[in-house]
Design a protein around this motif. Structure first.
Motif, PDB file in Angstrom:
ATOM      1  N   UNK A  10       0.461   2.225  -1.240  1.00 35.14           N
ATOM      2  CA  UNK A  10       1.018   3.470  -0.695  1.00 35.14           C
ATOM      3  C   UNK A  10       2.205   4.014  -1.478  1.00 35.14           C
ATOM      4  N   UNK A  11       2.963   3.153  -2.159  1.00 39.88           N
ATOM      5  CA  UNK A  11       4.101   3.646  -2.943  1.00 39.88           C
ATOM      6  C   UNK A  11       3.730   3.891  -4.397  1.00 39.88           C
ATOM      7  N   UNK A  12       2.440   3.921  -4.729  1.00 37.73           N
ATOM      8  CA  UNK A  12       2.000   4.395  -6.030  1.00 37.73           C
ATOM      9  C   UNK A  12       1.603   3.346  -7.037  1.00 37.73           C
ATOM     10  N   UNK A  13       1.992   2.091  -6.849  1.00 36.30           N
ATOM     11  CA  UNK A  13       1.644   1.050  -7.811  1.00 36.30           C
ATOM     12  C   UNK A  13       0.153   0.737  -7.748  1.00 36.30           C
ATOM     13  N   UNK A  14      -0.430   0.430  -8.885  1.00 37.91           N
ATOM     14  CA  UNK A  14      -1.850   0.104  -8.948  1.00 37.91           C
ATOM     15  C   UNK A  14      -2.049  -1.403  -8.779  1.00 37.91           C
ATOM     16  N   UNK A  15      -2.955  -1.786  -7.893  1.00 41.70           N
ATOM     17  CA  UNK A  15      -3.261  -3.185  -7.659  1.00 41.70           C
ATOM     18  C   UNK A  15      -4.364  -3.622  -8.617  1.00 41.70           C
TER      19      UNK A  15
ATOM     20  N   UNK B 243      -4.114  -8.222   0.470  1.00 44.21           N
ATOM     21  CA  UNK B 243      -3.484  -6.903   0.401  1.00 44.21           C
ATOM     22  C   UNK B 243      -4.457  -5.824   0.862  1.00 44.21           C
ATOM     23  N   UNK B 244      -5.714  -5.935   0.425  1.00 46.46           N
ATOM     24  CA  UNK B 244      -6.718  -4.942   0.823  1.00 46.46           C
ATOM     25  C   UNK B 244      -6.978  -4.967   2.325  1.00 46.46           C
ATOM     26  N   UNK B 245      -6.731  -6.114   2.972  1.00 44.41           N
ATOM     27  CA  UNK B 245      -6.942  -6.231   4.407  1.00 44.41           C
ATOM     28  C   UNK B 245      -5.793  -5.727   5.253  1.00 44.41           C
ATOM     29  N   UNK B 246      -4.698  -5.308   4.622  1.00 44.91           N
ATOM     30  CA  UNK B 246      -3.555  -4.806   5.374  1.00 44.91           C
ATOM     31  C   UNK B 246      -3.869  -3.442   5.979  1.00 44.91           C
ATOM     32  N   UNK B 247      -3.294  -3.198   7.129  1.00 45.20           N
ATOM     33  CA  UNK B 247      -3.533  -1.934   7.826  1.00 45.20           C
ATOM     34  C   UNK B 247      -3.083  -0.745   6.989  1.00 45.20           C
ATOM     35  N   UNK B 248      -1.985  -0.906   6.258  1.00 46.20           N
ATOM     36  CA  UNK B 248      -1.452   0.200   5.459  1.00 46.20           C
ATOM     37  C   UNK B 248      -2.363   0.576   4.299  1.00 46.20           C
ATOM     38  N   UNK B 249      -3.320  -0.306   3.959  1.00 45.58           N
ATOM     39  CA  UNK B 249      -4.189  -0.058   2.809  1.00 45.58           C
ATOM     40  C   UNK B 249      -5.504   0.618   3.181  1.00 45.58           C
TER      41      UNK B 249
ATOM     42  N   UNK C 241      14.973  -1.160 -10.381  1.00 44.42           N
ATOM     43  CA  UNK C 241      16.046  -0.163 -10.317  1.00 44.42           C
ATOM     44  C   UNK C 241      15.852   0.884 -11.414  1.00 44.42           C
ATOM     45  N   UNK C 242      16.145   0.549 -12.666  1.00 42.27           N
ATOM     46  CA  UNK C 242      15.984   1.511 -13.751  1.00 42.27           C
ATOM     47  C   UNK C 242      14.522   1.800 -14.067  1.00 42.27           C
ATOM     48  N   UNK C 243      13.658   0.866 -13.765  1.00 40.28           N
ATOM     49  CA  UNK C 243      12.239   1.008 -14.063  1.00 40.28           C
ATOM     50  C   UNK C 243      11.444   1.161 -12.767  1.00 40.28           C
ATOM     51  N   UNK C 244      10.162   1.466 -12.921  1.00 37.40           N
ATOM     52  CA  UNK C 244       9.310   1.693 -11.766  1.00 37.40           C
ATOM     53  C   UNK C 244       8.217   0.624 -11.734  1.00 37.40           C
TER      54      UNK C 244
END
Length: 272
Positions: free
Chosen positions: A203-208, A183-189, A166-169
């Motif tokens: 996709x929402x900006x977080x680094x894996x 995660x790398x095998x997901x279609x969205x990736x 919430x307050x943090x990202x």
């Protein structure tokens, strides 16, 4: 070095390095492996140097009023946020490795090959520290949620983890190699992976970030700017000895470290 005296110069170089410069060389290269080849510096918000065994940290005492900036009328008191020392002590644990190098390994090998071995030692030491930090975040988090289906990781579960902040990202997601592969095998990736070959972004900006030795039973999302404090002694402790009868150089490399979560709201866990 070329010429008739090159052999004598080379022997002098190696004997001088072993006697004087070799410990400093080992310390520098091991430190290089810890700092340049590990993700630990990237997920650490701050590093505190502390000369002692137990550390008493500071933390804010959160209240419901801390989550909003209230209007203050003329002459009224201003709301406060208390920052105090914590009652529980943080214990610093020593981690290290003993290096036993034969005369032949040092004298007959090139420095760049020997440096690669020492950097690998630094990587393993940093990964051990990374594992310690992960356990600290797992045990001290703002929330722990489950996937929709036990043992099955979907993109919807990742967005659910993202929604816990919430307050943090959520700037970073820590995952085991197996979970990172899912995660790398997901279609969205697919498009994200091809667009960023050296940096894997969700996709929402977080680094894996893939963490060797991390359990595949959970993921950790964190805001790396506020989550983790590393408490450590000033530098690597390096001690040397020489066994003349067997022509061995014995070097121990150790560091005393502890980790604590500064703000629980900056760390959330997704259990698979």
């Amino acid at each position: 070095v070329k010429g008739a005296g090159s052999d004598r110069v080379e022997k002098f170089f190696w004997s001088t390095e072993s006697a004087v410069l070799f410990p400093e060389f080992v310390s520098r290269v091991v430190r290089q492996g810890m700092e340049e080849e590990s993700i630990l510096p990237d997920i650490t918000a701050t590093v505190t140097n502390f000369d002692g065994m137990d550390y008493r940290s500071i933390a804010s005492v959160p209240t419901d009023d801390d989550k909003e900036l209230k209007r203050v009328e003329e002459g009224a008191g201003i709301p406060t946020t208390s920052i105090r020392t914590q009652e529980n002590l943080v214990k610093l644990h020593k981690r290290g490795r003993m290096l036993v190098a034969s005369y032949e390994a040092i004298r007959r090998q090139r420095l760049d090959a020997f440096s690669a071995v020492l950097r690998a030692v630094g990587v393993r030491l940093a990964n051990a520290l990374l594992g310690q930090s992960i356990l600290s975040m797992k045990d001290n988090n703002g929330s722990s949620i489950d996937t929709a289906a036990e043992g099955v990781l979907t993109y919807a579960d990742l967005t659910k983890l993202y929604g816990e902040f919430s307050d943090f990202d959520m700037t970073t997601v820590l995952a085991s190699p197996a979970a990172a592969a899912k995660i790398m095998g997901m279609e969205q990736m697919q498009d994200m992976a091809s667009a960023q070959p050296s940096t894997i972004l969700l996709p929402f900006g977080a680094q894996l970030r893939k963490c060797a030795g991390m359990s595949s039973e959970y993921l950790i999302g964190l805001d790396k700017r506020f989550a983790l404090e590393m408490i450590t002694t000033d530098d690597l402790l390096l001690e040397t000895d020489k066994l003349i009868d067997s022509q061995l150089d014995v070097i121990t490399v150790s560091i005393r470290v502890a980790f604590r979560v500064m703000l629980n709201e900056a760390v959330h866990v997704l259990s698979l």
